[in-house]
Motif scaffolding. Structure first.
Motif, PDB file in Angstrom:
ATOM      1  N   LYS A   1     -36.321  29.689 -37.062  1.00  0.00           N
ATOM      2  CA  LYS A   1     -34.885  29.409 -36.968  1.00  0.00           C
ATOM      3  C   LYS A   1     -34.551  28.719 -35.647  1.00  0.00           C
ATOM      4  CE  LYS A   1     -32.232  32.885 -38.390  1.00  0.00           C
ATOM      5  NZ  LYS A   1     -31.816  34.297 -38.598  1.00  0.00           N
ATOM      6  N   ALA A   2     -35.210  29.123 -34.574  1.00  0.00           N
ATOM      7  CA  ALA A   2     -34.974  28.497 -33.269  1.00  0.00           C
ATOM      8  C   ALA A   2     -35.424  27.033 -33.282  1.00  0.00           C
ATOM      9  CB  ALA A   2     -35.710  29.273 -32.177  1.00  0.00           C
ATOM     10  N   LEU A   3     -36.553  26.765 -33.944  1.00  0.00           N
ATOM     11  CA  LEU A   3     -37.048  25.382 -34.028  1.00  0.00           C
ATOM     12  C   LEU A   3     -36.112  24.510 -34.854  1.00  0.00           C
ATOM     13  CD1 LEU A   3     -40.852  26.123 -34.528  1.00  0.00           C
ATOM     14  CD2 LEU A   3     -39.813  24.988 -32.543  1.00  0.00           C
ATOM     15  N   LEU A   4     -35.599  25.054 -35.950  1.00  0.00           N
ATOM     16  CA  LEU A   4     -34.630  24.315 -36.764  1.00  0.00           C
ATOM     17  C   LEU A   4     -33.394  23.981 -35.938  1.00  0.00           C
ATOM     18  CD1 LEU A   4     -34.880  26.303 -40.124  1.00  0.00           C
ATOM     19  CD2 LEU A   4     -35.421  23.870 -39.829  1.00  0.00           C
ATOM     20  N   ALA A   5     -32.885  24.960 -35.201  1.00  0.00           N
ATOM     21  CA  ALA A   5     -31.676  24.755 -34.396  1.00  0.00           C
ATOM     22  C   ALA A   5     -31.920  23.770 -33.257  1.00  0.00           C
ATOM     23  CB  ALA A   5     -31.197  26.091 -33.836  1.00  0.00           C
ATOM     24  N   GLN A   6     -33.139  23.759 -32.732  1.00  0.00           N
ATOM     25  CA  GLN A   6     -33.475  22.873 -31.611  1.00  0.00           C
ATOM     26  C   GLN A   6     -33.557  21.408 -32.032  1.00  0.00           C
ATOM     27  OE1 GLN A   6     -37.167  23.912 -29.588  1.00  0.00           O
ATOM     28  NE2 GLN A   6     -37.533  21.779 -29.029  1.00  0.00           N
ATOM     29  N   THR A   7     -34.084  21.150 -33.211  1.00  0.00           N
ATOM     30  CA  THR A   7     -34.437  19.778 -33.597  1.00  0.00           C
ATOM     31  C   THR A   7     -33.534  19.145 -34.644  1.00  0.00           C
ATOM     32  OG1 THR A   7     -35.972  20.605 -35.292  1.00  0.00           O
ATOM     33  CG2 THR A   7     -36.875  20.225 -33.077  1.00  0.00           C
ATOM     34  N   LEU A   8     -32.895  19.966 -35.483  1.00  0.00           N
ATOM     35  CA  LEU A   8     -32.151  19.422 -36.620  1.00  0.00           C
ATOM     36  C   LEU A   8     -30.685  19.840 -36.577  1.00  0.00           C
ATOM     37  CD1 LEU A   8     -34.760  20.112 -39.468  1.00  0.00           C
ATOM     38  CD2 LEU A   8     -34.433  17.991 -38.171  1.00  0.00           C
ATOM     39  N   ALA A   9     -29.819  18.904 -36.918  1.00  0.00           N
ATOM     40  CA  ALA A   9     -28.389  19.176 -37.024  1.00  0.00           C
ATOM     41  C   ALA A   9     -28.043  19.426 -38.492  1.00  0.00           C
ATOM     42  CB  ALA A   9     -27.587  17.994 -36.497  1.00  0.00           C
ATOM     43  N   VAL A  10     -27.095  20.323 -38.727  1.00  0.00           N
ATOM     44  CA  VAL A  10     -26.612  20.580 -40.082  1.00  0.00           C
ATOM     45  C   VAL A  10     -25.414  19.678 -40.336  1.00  0.00           C
ATOM     46  CG1 VAL A  10     -25.621  22.304 -41.639  1.00  0.00           C
ATOM     47  CG2 VAL A  10     -27.460  22.952 -40.073  1.00  0.00           C
ATOM     48  N   VAL A  11     -25.482  18.896 -41.417  1.00  0.00           N
ATOM     49  CA  VAL A  11     -24.457  17.881 -41.700  1.00  0.00           C
ATOM     50  C   VAL A  11     -24.003  17.980 -43.155  1.00  0.00           C
ATOM     51  CG1 VAL A  11     -25.378  16.302 -39.948  1.00  0.00           C
ATOM     52  CG2 VAL A  11     -26.244  16.165 -42.298  1.00  0.00           C
ATOM     53  N   ASP A  12     -22.835  17.414 -43.450  1.00  0.00           N
ATOM     54  CA  ASP A  12     -22.420  17.254 -44.838  1.00  0.00           C
ATOM     55  C   ASP A  12     -23.406  16.300 -45.508  1.00  0.00           C
ATOM     56  OD1 ASP A  12     -20.280  18.736 -43.989  1.00  0.00           O
ATOM     57  OD2 ASP A  12     -18.837  17.085 -44.057  1.00  0.00           O
ATOM     58  N   ALA A  13     -23.800  16.608 -46.751  1.00  0.00           N
ATOM     59  CA  ALA A  13     -24.874  15.825 -47.348  1.00  0.00           C
ATOM     60  C   ALA A  13     -24.710  15.692 -48.863  1.00  0.00           C
ATOM     61  CB  ALA A  13     -26.229  16.474 -47.040  1.00  0.00           C
ATOM     62  N   PRO A  14     -25.096  14.538 -49.421  1.00  0.00           N
ATOM     63  CA  PRO A  14     -25.037  14.353 -50.868  1.00  0.00           C
ATOM     64  C   PRO A  14     -26.201  15.026 -51.578  1.00  0.00           C
ATOM     65  CG  PRO A  14     -25.893  12.369 -49.828  1.00  0.00           C
ATOM     66  CD  PRO A  14     -25.546  13.318 -48.716  1.00  0.00           C
ATOM     67  N   TRP A  15     -25.915  15.558 -52.764  1.00  0.00           N
ATOM     68  CA  TRP A  15     -26.930  16.102 -53.662  1.00  0.00           C
ATOM     69  C   TRP A  15     -26.895  15.249 -54.925  1.00  0.00           C
ATOM     70  CZ3 TRP A  15     -28.755  21.676 -53.433  1.00  0.00           C
ATOM     71  CH2 TRP A  15     -28.587  22.213 -52.139  1.00  0.00           C
ATOM     72  N   ARG A  16     -28.044  14.854 -55.399  1.00  0.00           N
ATOM     73  CA  ARG A  16     -28.070  13.888 -56.499  1.00  0.00           C
ATOM     74  C   ARG A  16     -27.333  14.411 -57.730  1.00  0.00           C
ATOM     75  NH1 ARG A  16     -33.287  10.447 -58.803  1.00  0.00           N
ATOM     76  NH2 ARG A  16     -32.028   8.995 -60.042  1.00  0.00           N
ATOM     77  N   GLY A  17     -26.411  13.592 -58.225  1.00  0.00           N
ATOM     78  CA  GLY A  17     -25.673  13.931 -59.426  1.00  0.00           C
ATOM     79  C   GLY A  17     -24.593  14.968 -59.221  1.00  0.00           C
ATOM     80  N   ILE A  18     -24.487  15.517 -58.017  1.00  0.00           N
ATOM     81  CA  ILE A  18     -23.550  16.614 -57.745  1.00  0.00           C
ATOM     82  C   ILE A  18     -22.447  16.177 -56.793  1.00  0.00           C
ATOM     83  CG2 ILE A  18     -23.350  18.929 -56.719  1.00  0.00           C
ATOM     84  CD1 ILE A  18     -26.281  19.394 -57.664  1.00  0.00           C
ATOM     85  N   GLY A  19     -22.811  15.376 -55.796  1.00  0.00           N
ATOM     86  CA  GLY A  19     -21.852  14.932 -54.800  1.00  0.00           C
ATOM     87  C   GLY A  19     -22.150  15.542 -53.441  1.00  0.00           C
ATOM     88  N   VAL A  20     -21.232  15.339 -52.509  1.00  0.00           N
ATOM     89  CA  VAL A  20     -21.419  15.829 -51.135  1.00  0.00           C
ATOM     90  C   VAL A  20     -21.062  17.309 -51.068  1.00  0.00           C
ATOM     91  CG1 VAL A  20     -20.621  15.644 -48.749  1.00  0.00           C
ATOM     92  CG2 VAL A  20     -21.011  13.577 -50.108  1.00  0.00           C
ATOM     93  N   ILE A  21     -21.967  18.100 -50.497  1.00  0.00           N
ATOM     94  CA  ILE A  21     -21.713  19.519 -50.255  1.00  0.00           C
ATOM     95  C   ILE A  21     -21.628  19.708 -48.740  1.00  0.00           C
ATOM     96  CG2 ILE A  21     -22.565  21.881 -50.523  1.00  0.00           C
ATOM     97  CD1 ILE A  21     -24.013  21.027 -53.036  1.00  0.00           C
TER      98      ILE A  21
END
Length: 371
Positions: free
Chosen positions: A255-275
């Motif tokens: 979890k610490a590595l995820l938080a260090q390197t990656l940002a959480v953003v609004d994102a499209p899911w195929r056929g579903i739309g942006v979540i």
């Protein structure tokens, strides 16, 4: 002492079940275990097990796959991807190159890999080549990618990120007018990384029973029994039926590595739309490794059906638990594992592929819509 599958089946059969009860299992690995073990046939007929949005290949944005194909064909790069992604088609004419597999056949340097370590090894072995790693997957895939980033990547290794978080899709379903399920079987692998508390919102916010399961019939049936009892007693809580692996705080290092390197953003899911808040993207500190910043996005919005499932494919409704694979209009006819139209028939975690592999055919099963 772990109880046997037969023990849990007997306990489930002894429950005073309602006329109909719908249990959603989020994880593609759960769906594979359920189907291959024949649990649907073993359980009482009132219980519907509904496959949910647990296939990262199925929801990977069509426009991201298109961009990966474009890069592989038009730039002097090595394109790496997890194997399942190579056969997923995009929405272009049948005469055009529609998948990474077809791009490879046309001469592009496209290579399937199984782990981030392979990406680093290839980039180091070919330092004069630009290597682009197309990353599609959920938290369990993105955690080792985060570890690779934090350790320091070769300068010639770029990432095209299409990682997704699992819980926002479930939250979106629960906040819709018709969630389509009465209780949740939560994913074991994701919970191993993120912690059991990741699913507490299901109970606290929506008053819906939830249980985290492993991948054996015993664990899945224990979780099934738990949520059924919760429903009958009107006493929802989050039960951890995979305690040997899933802990309250998950894997703190991951979890610490995820938080260090990656940002959480609004994102499209195929056929579903942006979540909202459902995608992983590289943090600015790692812009030099961001393929989107190095190469222009080729995903023209003028293309027909951009971001959608292929025409005629009901994969998005299958992913959301709105219909069963057998209800898809082209399941087993135009769409088979040999000739997949939609991503649900491509991936080993896709419900359509799993149902086909376990022998489910329209002529041998009653088709009952779940709407």
């Amino acid at each position: 002492m772990m109880h046997s599958a037969q023990h849990w089946l007997e306990k489930i059969r002894a429950l005073p079940l309602p006329e109909r009860v719908r249990l959603m299992n989020v994880c593609g690995g759960h769906e594979r275990s359920i189907s291959m073990a024949g649990l649907r046939k073993a359980l009482p007929g009132q219980i519907e097990l509904i496959p949910g949005p647990g296939c990262p290949v199925c929801v990977c944005p069509e426009q991201d796959i298109y961009q990966a194909i474009h890069l592989a064909l038009n730039e002097d790069i090595v394109l790496l991807s997890f194997g399942d992604m190579l056969r997923v088609p995009v929405n272009v004419s049948k005469k055009a190159i529609r998948s990474l597999e077809q791009a490879k056949a046309a001469g592009a340097d496209v290579r399937p890999i199984a782990s981030p370590l392979e990406a680093v090894k290839i980039a180091r072995a070919e330092p004069h080549k630009t290597v682009v790693f197309f990353v599609a997957g959920f938290e369990t895939t993105c955690a080792p990618v985060a570890g690779m980033i934090a350790e320091g990547m070769p300068d010639n290794l770029l990432l095209l990120m299409s990682g997704r978080l699992t819980w926002p899709a479930v939250s979106m379903l629960l906040e819709s007018e018709q969630p389509g399920f009465d209780a949740l079987i939560a994913p074991g692998h994701v919970s191993t990384v993120m912690g059991s508390e990741e699913w507490q919102f299901v109970v606290d916010k929506h008053q819906i029973p939830a249980a985290i399961a492993g991948f054996t019939p015993e664990s899945l049936l224990a979780a099934t029994y738990s949520v059924l009892r919760q429903l009958i007693e009107n006493r929802p809580f989050l039960d951890n039926c995979y305690p040997e692996v899933v802990k309250p705080n998950g894997n703190p290092k991951a979890k610490a590595l995820l938080a260090q390197t990656l940002a959480v953003v609004d994102a499209p899911w195929r056929g579903i739309g942006v979540i909202p808040a459902s995608g992983f993207e590289l943090k600015p500190d790692y812009d030099s490794h961001n393929a989107r910043l190095r190469f222009p996005d080729a995903s023209s919005q003028a293309r027909e059906h951009v971001g959608e499932m292929p025409p005629g494919c009901d994969c998005a409704r299958v992913v959301l638990g709105k219909i069963k694979p057998l209800d898809c209009r082209i399941y087993g006819t135009a769409c088979t594992p040999r000739t997949p139209v939609g991503p649900c028939m491509v991936s080993d975690e896709g419900a359509c592929r799993i149902w086909w592999a376990s022998g489910m055919r329209k002529e041998t099963a009653q088709v009952v819509p779940m709407d």
